[in-house]
Enzyme design. Structure first.
Site, mmCIF file in Angstrom:
data_model
loop_
_atom_site.group_PDB
_atom_site.id
_atom_site.type_symbol
_atom_site.label_atom_id
_atom_site.label_comp_id
_atom_site.label_asym_id
_atom_site.label_seq_id
_atom_site.Cartn_x
_atom_site.Cartn_y
_atom_site.Cartn_z
ATOM 1 N N SER A 158 -29.382 -7.883 14.173
ATOM 2 C CA SER A 158 -28.561 -9.013 14.600
ATOM 3 C C SER A 158 -27.137 -8.848 14.072
ATOM 4 O O SER A 158 -26.926 -8.613 12.887
ATOM 5 C CB SER A 158 -29.156 -10.323 14.072
ATOM 6 O OG SER A 158 -30.447 -10.509 14.574
ATOM 7 N N GLY A 159 -26.167 -8.987 14.973
ATOM 8 C CA GLY A 159 -24.767 -8.879 14.571
ATOM 9 C C GLY A 159 -24.198 -7.485 14.667
ATOM 10 O O GLY A 159 -23.042 -7.259 14.317
ATOM 11 N N THR A 163 -25.070 -6.893 22.322
ATOM 12 C CA THR A 163 -24.718 -7.595 23.562
ATOM 13 C C THR A 163 -23.363 -7.146 24.071
ATOM 14 O O THR A 163 -23.181 -6.923 25.277
ATOM 15 C CB THR A 163 -24.721 -9.120 23.302
ATOM 16 O OG1 THR A 163 -26.004 -9.505 22.798
ATOM 17 C CG2 THR A 163 -24.447 -9.866 24.581
ATOM 18 N N ASN A 209 -27.054 -13.424 11.824
ATOM 19 C CA ASN A 209 -26.196 -13.461 13.012
ATOM 20 C C ASN A 209 -26.202 -14.870 13.582
ATOM 21 O O ASN A 209 -27.253 -15.506 13.676
ATOM 22 C CB ASN A 209 -26.701 -12.458 14.057
ATOM 23 C CG ASN A 209 -25.766 -12.369 15.252
ATOM 24 O OD1 ASN A 209 -24.672 -12.909 15.226
ATOM 25 N ND2 ASN A 209 -26.202 -11.693 16.296
ATOM 26 N N SER A 212 -27.871 -14.546 17.774
ATOM 27 C CA SER A 212 -28.862 -13.484 17.886
ATOM 28 C C SER A 212 -29.732 -13.697 19.121
ATOM 29 O O SER A 212 -30.243 -14.795 19.364
ATOM 30 C CB SER A 212 -29.732 -13.453 16.628
ATOM 31 O OG SER A 212 -30.756 -12.500 16.763
ATOM 32 N N SER A 213 -29.916 -12.622 19.903
ATOM 33 C CA SER A 213 -30.797 -12.696 21.070
ATOM 34 C C SER A 213 -32.237 -12.686 20.583
ATOM 35 O O SER A 213 -32.662 -11.750 19.902
ATOM 36 C CB SER A 213 -30.549 -11.500 22.000
ATOM 37 O OG SER A 213 -29.213 -11.479 22.435
ATOM 38 N N GLY A 437 -33.433 -5.687 16.964
ATOM 39 C CA GLY A 437 -33.719 -4.523 16.138
ATOM 40 C C GLY A 437 -34.693 -4.837 15.023
ATOM 41 O O GLY A 437 -35.200 -5.958 14.869
ATOM 42 N N GLU A 439 -36.341 -5.858 11.658
ATOM 43 C CA GLU A 439 -35.959 -6.946 10.761
ATOM 44 C C GLU A 439 -36.816 -6.892 9.504
ATOM 45 O O GLU A 439 -38.030 -6.686 9.580
ATOM 46 C CB GLU A 439 -36.106 -8.310 11.440
ATOM 47 C CG GLU A 439 -35.091 -8.536 12.551
ATOM 48 C CD GLU A 439 -35.160 -9.937 13.140
ATOM 49 O OE1 GLU A 439 -36.079 -10.698 12.753
ATOM 50 O OE2 GLU A 439 -34.306 -10.272 13.976
#
Length: 1530
Positions: A158-159, A163, A209, A212-213, A437, A439
């Site tokens: 995340s981050g 995207t 993030n 985050s998706s 990704g 985690e």
């Protein structure tokens, strides 16, 4: 990554550090397996030799763009390379064909503009700097060439920027395959426009993030057979459903909930919403707002995005009603009912939320309550309804919320896909996967388990791809790779997904048993996997378990696994929502079959997750994969911060280190033969000197050093792990020995040189000293001879002087004795007189002393007596003082005494004041006296001067007499005071002189400033004049354009439905002037024209049609002959194009410019168009470029739009001010000018005799078409030259490599050969320039157009060379700068030879590449300041361009460094400021392909054309219709 075996004392190595991850240092001591390393931080570290890795000291300071080129492919080497590139804002790096993208956390618009896309379009992979566009281009080319679908997998935590990377990929693919000119939005635009909607409903804030998706997105971009985008589809995977009901601090739920709570007041009131803190699904976390994000604005932006995607207002309202219903649903709480294991609605607040949920979902409130707390069980005998306890009721509530939200998200995805549109006939796709990704947090629950399971699956796919790429590399190089082991993670996947013994299977099994808890689930895991090496049981926890993933160990908390995995498909929920009155809700829950609707069926999120993941992997397996690994450099989300430990963890999670491990299992070091020989040729110089090919030479070097296990392919040498370090150690040893040999020879040379210089100095000193001795001997002899002569004369002089002295002494002695006798006599008399005086004074003194002593004794006696009397009186007073009267009397005496003393004090004050006044008066008098004395001194000074002059004259005139003159002391004092006064006056004069000099300097500076201001004023006046001229020309041009527009509007009105009768006529009669009918007056012409165009007379007598017909036929024949003639190459006459002059004179004679309808213009244009169809024939193009420009010039100076005189005076300054007005000003007095008639039917010679013609619409249209053709021909010539030199420019930008012989024999000879090869390319460019210049000169193309062609060509050369320099690091070197500089000298020489008439300012167009190359070849770059670089060396280049060159520069010749780090930091700060100010920060140049001139420019620069004496060609010379072309005698 095996540890190297060639670590020795003095080696530069990497060693592990708990803070920096890896730190570099130098080996100071080795004790067995322990290595003592002195780090660059100043401390000493002891480490095991197996955990120490060698450092490449020869690595370029800016890193390498492909990490497979690293000499040592290990973890610290990879980290150092990424850090070096990130510091230079190089955020992209390759590892083979894998792209690593590090999030810069700042805007870098220059990396993503259209020009950058054009640079990567069609470029080979690895040819330019690493970029996300390069990956997209490879995927697109592979799809086009091989016809196979491709996929691009974007991963990262995340981050990390997944995207944004996905957006860039889609932008580039749309740039390559987008449909140009299609109305409406492109597919790429629609996909990108769908992002805000998907982000609002699928993104949430996580620990790392803010956006985050929480789902995987696979965008399929569909292409047709021609490679154009024909459709797209968005596939979503693995939505994190449990987040709807369960979140923890500091995370948030999905964005849409918070956006709806920040909606406008009327919507909040409609949905009965409020602060997010009041809703259970949102208040489980303390985070409600995001920094820098306004949820109210984001809500409106989401609504706008929904409009763009195509979601109607009704559907939007229904969507947000469902979202609000989920929030209200979460606030429904349950309490225990009266019966056992039953539940009821807890309180009125829960009842309110229940009713609101039912109202929003448009279903029955009682039915909703029953669906939440009751279950129907179907048995063969009967249907049983049972109630749920509060815990199960809450589970039912959460299950309904998750089901509704997931169905809503799926509906949105389907809607977006329908809006974008899919191509069912598409054969190829490029898929872009954007998925969460790996985690690993402090607390890892079921969500992290699923996410990491996904990444394990993707990592296996990634490993297979990397191993496949390795196999392809080995196969291409034809080397043996059969024994290389494949690194696989199948054991972890079996642990998670295997049936029946995997973790997911055990979890589903536990969920199906009602009495299972997380403790029993954990114990089951411990028992099942106690021997599995990938499964670890923590010592201090009974419910946690640890899995050893490819990226490291992750500890999971099993507390909520069961709750989060349950996903019952409840029949009551389905029935409730299917019966809703809202069509939207019904569409989310379509009716099911009767069997499935009878009872609740168990379904687990884990199983569904597994099925979706299998579907995703099947999709990916069917495509050719490409990988992009996104990396987040720091956790504070700020630019220019590179956290090593964080990066290493992400590289592990992203599988990059796993890919390196796969490479290390085979041959981690690959070097081309040239690179290998260039680096290790010193190990065997005899091999380089021998006549061996590169491959044989490499094998001989490796065999000589006794290496085993290496492989030699077709173009590369493949080395096993550790062999590179061994070769480097041998190379360092050879270089060390060579250095010692060089030092020994240099020291010998220095010592001998010093000895020779000392010997030479000694010889010179000896010869000099001997010369000095001889000179001294001669000088001594000469002095002895002189001394004898001097002694003789001196002795004579002494003898005479002695005689004279004796004589003088005798006279003096006599005089002295006589004087002494006289003085003694005088002294005796004087002493006698003095003795008498002394005696008299002594006797007087004795008498006076006796008198004074007697007087003193008397006074003492009197005082003693008086004291005695006073004491007596005192005793009396003391006795009287006892009485009162005596006291009062004493008091009165004292008062009188006080008054007396007061009076005396005042008197003294008065006396003192008088004394001060007297002193002041005395001071004034003294000052006046002083002033008078000063005047007297001045007068005395004058008198002294005069006396001195008189004395000087008297002395000169007087005889020489020695006489004692007494000096008066007063005169001496006066002279001294006067001298002091003179000195004071001199000092005053000096200060006045200095003041005068300063005044003169100030005056000179003021005059210089005035002159400068005068010059500036003159320049400003010139600029004002130029601006006034420009304004005047623009007004003239405006007036002419308005005239033309007026004519065109009139023509448009004429072609109207009411004038269709005009178009029905076959031809418009054209009045032909011939010598037989003479000049026709305006009135007659107008009458004939009116009669021919009159609508009231539909028929005309036949007697009138016959002459007109014959007239038209005659003119048609003349036009045919003219067209036939100009279609041939008529050549030139005196530098003037015959065809243009012929067309102009014919059209003018036939008065074609003045008729309303004619076809001659179209035929001329068609003839020119047919002539230039062959685009490669530059000779023909130059011929027609000259003709069209000349004809356009004549038309520009002859035609004027009809109705120009009727323009308003405000838009025209005066009639004479316009272009046509000035030309016709001298013609007004002529009687012929009113009718534009021509004497004897021919054109008067000379430009001054040209008459302006009121042009009609066809003539104006012809002029515009001719202008367009002129621009087209110019562009064709320019583009042909560009095509010709473009391949050569690609060869000119990079210096050829030096041959292998130069490694042994030196560089000079090899460089000379390479320079000759490069100069050949530049000379080819010069040859092309000369060829085009020769053609355009031969065809008499106006020099103005020639200058414009070469100016744009040189600008094109500048753009191509400069952009290549900035995009390819291998071009940005010192030697390459020298080669390009040599080539630019060839172009400069061509400009001088072509002269300024034809070359113009072409040389100035190369300013960017000239300054860039000048920067590359300057020495001592680290000493240059930013001010010197920007102001002196490269004033034209922008900060972005200078930063790019400075960071990419490498010296392949001398090994020097680029500019200092301080300068780099200053550049980075300035770039950041520019990006904040929204200044364009692109470092690439754009090629200007516009037409750089106008018709006015041509008319101003071209010379006058004399058209009267042009000889017509033989084809029309004898035709009577063209008799006006023949020259006539005066």
């Amino acid at each position: 990554m095996a540890a190297p075996v060639n670590i020795v004392v003095g080696s530069h190595v990497w060693v592990e550090d708990p803070v920096e991850a890896w730190i570099d240092g130098e080996v100071s001591r080795i004790n067995g397996l322990e290595v003592h390393v002195h780090t660059t931080k100043g401390k000493t570290v002891v480490a095991n030799i197996s955990k120490v890795f060698p450092k490449d000291t020869e690595a370029p300071p800016g890193g390498v763009d492909d990490m497979t080129k690293l000499s040592y492919l290990h973890e610290p080497g990879v980290l150092q390379n990424l850090a070096a590139r990130y510091e230079l804002n190089e955020i992209y790096t390759y590892t083979g064909n894998i792209l690593i993208a590090i999030n810069p956390f700042q805007r870098l618009p220059h990396l993503y503009d259209t020009h950058m896309m054009e640079q990567y379009k069609g470029a080979g992979f690895g040819e330019l700097s690493p970029h996300v566009f390069a990956v997209a281009d490879v995927a697109y080319r592979a799809m086009i060439n091989e016809g196979k679908s491709n996929s691009i997998l974007v991963s990262g935590e995340s981050g990390a920027g997944k995207t944004e990377t996905t957006k860039m990929l889609m932008r580039y693919l749309a740039h390559l395959g987008g449909r140009s000119g299609v109305e409406g939005r492109t597919v790429e635009q629609q996909v990108l426009e769908s992002n805000p909607v998907l982000e609002a409903f699928g993104n949430a804030k996580t620990v790392r993030n803010n956006n985050s998706s929480r789902f995987g997105k696979f965008v399929e971009i569909q292409f047709d057979k021609s490679g154009r985008i024909s459709g797209a589809a968005v596939r979503t995977y693995l939505l994190e459903r449990s987040r709807v009901c369960q979140i923890s601090t500091p995370e948030r739920n999905y964005h849409c909930f918070y956006l709806l709570c920040a909606a406008p007041p009327e919507e909040i009131e409609r949905y009965k919403l409020g602060n997010p803190r009041t809703f259970h699904y949102l208040n489980q976390s303390n985070c409600y707002e995001l920094d820098g994000v306004n949820d109210g604005h984001e809500y409106l932006a989401t609504r706008r995005a929904m409009d763009i995607v195509g979601i109607s207002e009704q559907e939007q309202e229904a969507i947000f009603r469902v979202v609000a219903a989920i929030l209200h649903l979460g606030n429904i709480n349950f309490a225990k009912g009266k019966e056992i294991d039953s539940s009821v609605i807890k309180d009125e607040q829960s009842r309110f939320h229940l009713n609101m949920t039912a109202e929003l979902l448009k279903c029955d409130a009682q039915s909703l309550e029953d669906a939440l707390i009751k279950r129907v069980m179907v048995t063969p005998e009967e249907i049983i309804t049972r109630t749920l306890d509060p815990v199960n009721a809450i589970g039912s509530r959460d299950a309904l919320a998750k089901t509704i939200y997931s169905r809503l998200f799926d509906w949105l995805v389907d809607k977006i896909n329908n809006s974008i549109g899919q191509d069912p006939n598409s054969k190829s796709i490029i898929g872009v996967l954007d998925i969460y990704g790996f985690e690993s947090f402090k607390c890892n629950s079921f969500e992290q388990f699923c996410i990491n399971y996904t990444n394990e699956k993707l990592q296996q796919h990634f490993n297979q791809h990397v191993f496949k790429m390795e196999q392809e590399e080995y196969t291409k190089e034809e080397i043996n790779w059969s024994y290389i082991e494949f690194v696989d993670n199948q054991d972890v996947l079996d642990l998670i997904e295997k049936k029946p013994g995997g973790i997911i299977s055990l979890l589903d099994e536990a969920c199906m048993f009602p009495k299972s808890t997380h403790e029993t689930f954990a114990q089951k895991l411990y028992q099942t996997f106690k021997n599995n090496k990938r499964f670890i049981k923590p010592k201090l926890s009974r419910t946690d378990f640890t899995i050893s993933h490819y990226a490291g160990e992750v500890n999971y908390q099993a507390n909520l696994f069961l709750d989060k995995n349950k996903d019952y498909v409840v029949a009551e929920h389905q029935a409730l929502l299917t019966a809703s009155n809202c069509p939207f809700v019904v569409s989310l829950f379509p009716a099911q079959s009767e069997e499935t609707s009878k009872s609740s069926k168990f379904s687990s999120i884990g199983s569904r997750f597994k099925l979706q993941l299998q579907s995703l992997m099947e999709t990916l397996s069917a495509t050719e994969p490409h990988y992009i690994r996104c990396v987040k450099p720091n956790n504070v989300l700020k630019p220019a911060i590179f956290e090593n430990a964080n990066i290493i963890q992400q590289l592990r999670c992203g599988g990059v280190l796993e890919a390196i491990r796969i490479s290390c299992a085979g041959y981690p070091t690959r070097r081309t033969f040239y690179e290998f020989l260039h680096r290790f040729g010193v190990l065997a110089p005899e091999v380089l000197e021998g006549n061996y090919d590169d491959k044989t030479a490499c094998i001989m070097i490796l065999d000589k050093k006794g290496l085993k296990g290496y492989q030699v392919g077709k173009t590369k040498v493949f080395l096993r792990a550790g062999q590179m370090a061994e070769l480097d150690a041998r190379r360092a040893e050879v270089l060390g020995n060579a250095a010692r040999t060089i030092q020994r020879q240099i020291r010998t040379y220095i010592a001998r040189k010093e000895f020779i210089s000392l010997r030479k100095a000694a010889i010179q000193m000896q010869s000099y000293w001997r010369g000095r001795m001889a000179c001294k001997l001669y000088e001594q002899l000469r002095r002895e001879a002189a001394a004898l002569k001097i002694q003789k004369n001196f002795r004579r002089y002494i003898a005479r002087k002695s005689y004279l002295t004796v004589r003088s002494s005798a006279i003096t002695l006599q005089t002295g004795l006589r004087a002494m006798t006289a003085r003694n006599e005088f002294r005796f008399r004087k002493q006698t007189k003095a003795a008498i005086i002394i005696q008299a004074h002594w006797r007087c003194h004795q008498a006076y002393s006796y008198y004074k002593s007697l007087q003193k004794a008397i006074i003492v006696t009197q005082c003693s007596w008086r004291c005695r009397v006073a004491r007596r009186e005192l005793r009396k007073l003391k006795m009287a003082a006892r009485e009162t009267g005596a006291l009062k009397e004493a008091k009165d005496k004292l008062e009188k005494r006080v008054e007396e003393l007061t009076w005396r004090l005042q008197l003294e004050k008065r006396l003192r004041v008088d004394l001060e006044e007297a002193k002041a008066q005395e001071t004034a008098k003294l000052q006046e006296t002083l002033h008078a004395m000063q005047l007297q001194i001045e007068e005395a000074n004058v008198m002294v001067i005069r006396e001195r002059e008189a004395a000087r004259k008297a002395i000169e005139e007087a005889p020489p007499v020695i006489k004692e003159t007494p000096v008066i002391v007063q005169d001496t004092e006066k002279v001294d005071s006067l001298t002091a006064e003179v000195e004071r006056l001199k000092a005053s004069l000096l200060s006045q002189t200095q003041a005068a000099e300063e005044a003169k300097q100030a005056c000179a500076a003021a005059q210089a400033q005035n002159e400068e201001l005068t010059t500036k004023l003159g320049d400003a006046e010139k600029k004002v004049d130029q601006l006034q001229d420009s304004v005047q020309r623009l007004e003239e041009k405006l007036s002419n354009l308005e005239s033309e527009n007026q004519v065109l509007r009139q023509q448009a009105l004429a072609i109207s439905p009411t004038a269709k009768a005009l178009s029905a006529r076959p031809k418009t009669p054209i009045l032909q002037r011939t010598p037989e009918n003479g000049n026709v007056l305006n009135g007659e012409a107008k009458k004939q024209l009116d009669s021919s165009l009159a609508l009231s007379s539909p028929r005309e007598p036949e007697s009138e049609e016959k002459p007109q017909k014959s007239l038209n036929e005659k003119q048609q024949e003349n036009q045919d002959l003219l067209i036939k003639c100009i279609s041939q190459d008529l050549g030139f006459s005196g530098g003037r194009p015959i065809a243009a002059c012929l067309i102009y004179k014919s059209l003018l004679q036939w008065r074609s410019f003045e008729v309303e309808r004619t076809s001659v213009f179209d035929r001329i244009i068609q003839t020119i168009g047919a002539a230039i169809e062959v685009q490669d024939n530059n000779d023909v193009l130059s011929y027609w470029l000259c003709n069209s420009s000349t004809l356009l010039l004549l038309l520009q100076r002859t035609l004027k739009a009809s109705g120009a005189a009727s323009l308003t005076p405000q838009r025209r300054r005066s009639t004479s001010a316009s272009l046509f007005g000035r030309m016709s000003q001298g013609l007004r007095a002529s009687p012929q000018s009113a009718g534009f008639s021509f004497l004897n039917g021919r054109v008067l010679g000379g430009l001054d005799d040209l008459r302006q013609v009121e042009a009609k619409y066809p003539a104006l249209l012809f002029k515009q078409q001719l202008t367009a053709f002129l621009e087209k021909i110019y562009g064709m010539i320019r583009d042909n030259l560009k095509k010709e030199i473009s391949p050569l420019l690609g060869l000119c930008i990079q210096a050829p490599r030096t041959s292998r012989a130069s490694l042994v024999k030196g560089r000079s000879q090899a460089n000379a050969v390479a320079q000759q090869a490069l100069i050949a390319h530049w000379q080819s460019i010069v040859k092309s320039l000369n060829y085009y210049l020769k053609i355009m000169k031969a065809n008499h193309v106006p020099p103005f157009l020639v200058r414009k062609v070469f100016t744009q060509i040189f600008s094109f050369i500048n753009v191509q060379l400069f952009n290549s320099l900035l995009l390819r690091r291998e071009c940005c070197s010192f030697s390459n700068g020298e080669f390009v500089k040599t080539g630019l000298a060839e172009l400069e020489n061509w400009c001088h030879e072509a002269t300024e008439e034809y070359a113009g300012s072409a040389w100035d167009e190369l300013r960017h590449i000239r300054q860039a190359v000048g920067f590359l070849v300057i020495h001592q770059k680290p000493k240059k300041t930013l001010k010197e670089i920007t102001n002196d060396l490269c004033p034209v280049l922008s900060i972005q361009q200078l930063y790019r060159i400075s960071t990419m520069y490498w010296d392949d010749k001398y090994g020097t460094h680029s500019v200092s780090s301080d300068v780099i930091s200053s550049m980075r700060v300035m770039m950041t400021e520019d990006s904040n100010n929204a200044v364009s920060s692109s470092f690439l140049l754009d090629d200007d392909s516009s037409i750089p001139f106008t018709v006015d420019d041509i008319s101003k620069t071209m010379q006058q054309i004399e058209v009267s004496d042009i000889d017509p060609p033989p084809l029309i010379r004898e035709n009577s219709g063209f008799s006006f072309l023949l020259p006539r005698a005066e």
